[in-house]
Design an enzyme around this catalytic site. Structure first.
Site, mmCIF file in Angstrom:
data_model
loop_
_atom_site.group_PDB
_atom_site.id
_atom_site.type_symbol
_atom_site.label_atom_id
_atom_site.label_comp_id
_atom_site.label_asym_id
_atom_site.label_seq_id
_atom_site.Cartn_x
_atom_site.Cartn_y
_atom_site.Cartn_z
ATOM 1 N N GLY A 200 -23.932 3.762 -2.612
ATOM 2 C CA GLY A 200 -24.926 3.376 -3.677
ATOM 3 C C GLY A 200 -24.208 3.659 -4.949
ATOM 4 O O GLY A 200 -22.920 4.003 -5.138
ATOM 5 N N LEU B 143 -18.027 -3.615 2.397
ATOM 6 C CA LEU B 143 -19.027 -2.706 2.211
ATOM 7 C C LEU B 143 -18.760 -2.268 0.348
ATOM 8 O O LEU B 143 -19.446 -1.505 -0.064
ATOM 9 C CB LEU B 143 -18.557 -1.172 2.642
ATOM 10 C CG LEU B 143 -18.871 -1.406 4.176
ATOM 11 C CD1 LEU B 143 -18.269 0.006 4.918
ATOM 12 C CD2 LEU B 143 -20.442 -1.463 4.498
ATOM 13 N N GLY B 144 -18.462 -3.364 -0.230
ATOM 14 C CA GLY B 144 -18.118 -3.342 -1.627
ATOM 15 C C GLY B 144 -17.375 -1.968 -2.191
ATOM 16 O O GLY B 144 -17.873 -1.496 -3.089
ATOM 17 N N ARG B 145 -16.375 -1.888 -1.624
ATOM 18 C CA ARG B 145 -15.603 -0.687 -1.834
ATOM 19 C C ARG B 145 -16.199 0.403 -1.930
ATOM 20 O O ARG B 145 -16.138 1.412 -2.828
ATOM 21 C CB ARG B 145 -14.744 -0.920 -2.988
ATOM 22 C CG ARG B 145 -14.012 -2.308 -3.094
ATOM 23 C CD ARG B 145 -13.156 -2.410 -4.442
ATOM 24 N NE ARG B 145 -12.460 -3.584 -4.429
ATOM 25 C CZ ARG B 145 -11.356 -4.027 -3.800
ATOM 26 N NH1 ARG B 145 -10.502 -3.033 -3.077
ATOM 27 N NH2 ARG B 145 -10.811 -4.981 -4.175
ATOM 28 N N TYR C 180 0.924 -1.242 0.067
ATOM 29 C CA TYR C 180 0.107 0.101 0.064
ATOM 30 C C TYR C 180 1.018 1.242 -0.086
ATOM 31 O O TYR C 180 1.537 1.607 1.006
ATOM 32 C CB TYR C 180 -0.934 0.026 1.261
ATOM 33 C CG TYR C 180 -1.931 -1.112 1.390
ATOM 34 C CD1 TYR C 180 -1.930 -2.091 0.326
ATOM 35 C CD2 TYR C 180 -2.452 -1.570 2.486
ATOM 36 C CE1 TYR C 180 -3.087 -3.189 0.273
ATOM 37 C CE2 TYR C 180 -3.113 -2.733 2.620
ATOM 38 C CZ TYR C 180 -3.410 -3.359 1.320
ATOM 39 O OH TYR C 180 -4.316 -4.549 1.650
#
Length: 342
Positions: free
Chosen positions: A213, A205-207, A57
């Site tokens: 949303g 959290l799905g990136r 990273y």
């Protein structure tokens, strides 16, 4: 924040961790160092003590950040980092599991993190050129020397997990598991549970998708990694927006946000699961912490399972160049064919 046993080897961590990657890389420009140090220290003070980073990273800058943030509170932190990945000059990624590189990576991490030991060191991906037994053998030596306490794997196949565990007990496997990424439930999760290995879930959290949303794609920086991810492409986002709309309906009935509901779904998978959502804002950290105490009924879990079933999300997790390293198996070439270049 409650605490859980991660795996069966003795590591105890906060029920929810903090993924630190986005503070330094991948999701736009690096964030201000002073603010990120404040965030990390606030997380630890409020009970989120399981911190996740990697030498990759930045590269390297995220570990340096954590080293500064842990000054004076190292004994309160369970620190996880990764080895085995290298960003090449041409922008490609090289995965290496040879002993020389594993040692070189670990010793570099110790310096950057300004610590005498790493609680949990993961092999970041499988090196298909090096037997996993050789890689874990090198990590076992680091355990014996006191440089690391526990060994983990990232996105390893079931076969690789078994082979690695036969050399030295694996404490945790890190993998992506969320409402739009559920393929791990078929083979990887059962293998971990059979062997008493903890499960650490990144991007629960799905990136950011389940927090914001479909509009999450509207303000991405030019260097935001999500711009190249298939799920975030316009051709797939209209379809994926339907999943978010259904999640939004369920979360309203529960009295929480869609992100909290998505995170609660991961928490409710079992006490052997520790999600590590990332954030760069204290208010989001605290919202995520609230999700750890949301109890879902069997009916609510079933409803979430239905809306996130096969076909609910469209698009692969990564571009093909990265996807090839996911769930890969290491081969067993003659050791003489290895050419370490630390």
């Amino acid at each position: 924040m409650e605490r859980i046993k991660l795996g069966s080897q003795g590591l105890e961590v906060s029920k929810q961790g903090l993924g630190c990657m986005g503070m330094s890389s991948s999701y736009g420009p690096p964030k201000p160092e002073e603010a990120m140090i404040h965030l990390i220290r606030h997380a630890v003070q409020t009970g989120v003590t399981f911190l996740d980073t990697s030498d990759f990273y930045g590269p390297f800058t995220n570990e340096i950040l954590l080293g500064k943030a842990m000054k004076g509170i190292r004994d309160k932190v369970q620190l996880a980092t990764k080895c085995g990945g290298r960003l090449c000059d041409d922008g490609s990624v090289e995965v290496r599991g040879d002993p020389e590189f594993v040692r070189w990576s670990c010793e570099g991490s110790l310096k950057r993190l300004d610590t005498d030991y790493i609680d949990l060191l993961y092999q970041c991906r499988m090196d298909t050129k090096v037997p996993i037994e050789v890689t874990i053998g090198a990590m076992k030596e680091l355990v014996e020397e006191g440089k690391i306490k526990y060994i983990g794997l990232c996105e390893a196949s079931a076969s690789s997990i078994r082979r690695a565990h036969a050399v030295h007990p694996i404490t945790a496997v890190q993998l992506e598991w969320s409402l739009w990424c559920r393929e791990v439930e078929e083979e990887i999760v059962p293998t971990c549970r059979e062997l008493g290995i903890g499960i650490v879930t990144f991007s629960p959290l799905g990136r950011g998708f389940f927090s914001v949303g479909p509009s999450v794609v509207n303000n991405l920086a030019d260097n935001d990694f999500r711009k190249v991810l298939p799920k975030f492409q316009a051709t797939n986002m209209d379809h994926n927006a339907l999943l978010f709309a259904r999640l939004e309906e369920i979360s309203k009935r529960k009295g929480c946000s869609p992100g909290q509901m998505a995170l609660a779904w991961v928490h409710n998978q079992g006490t052997d699961v520790c999600p590590i959502p990332g954030t760069t804002k204290i208010e989001n950290l605290e919202k995520n912490m609230e999700a750890s105490s949301i109890k879902l009924t069997a009916e609510e879990m079933n409803e979430l399972n239905i809306i996130s079933g096969e076909g609910a999300a469209k698009g692969d997790r990564y571009p093909e160049a990265i996807l090839k390293f996911t769930w890969a198996n290491s081969e067993t070439p003659p050791l003489s064919s290895l050419t370490p270049q630390p």
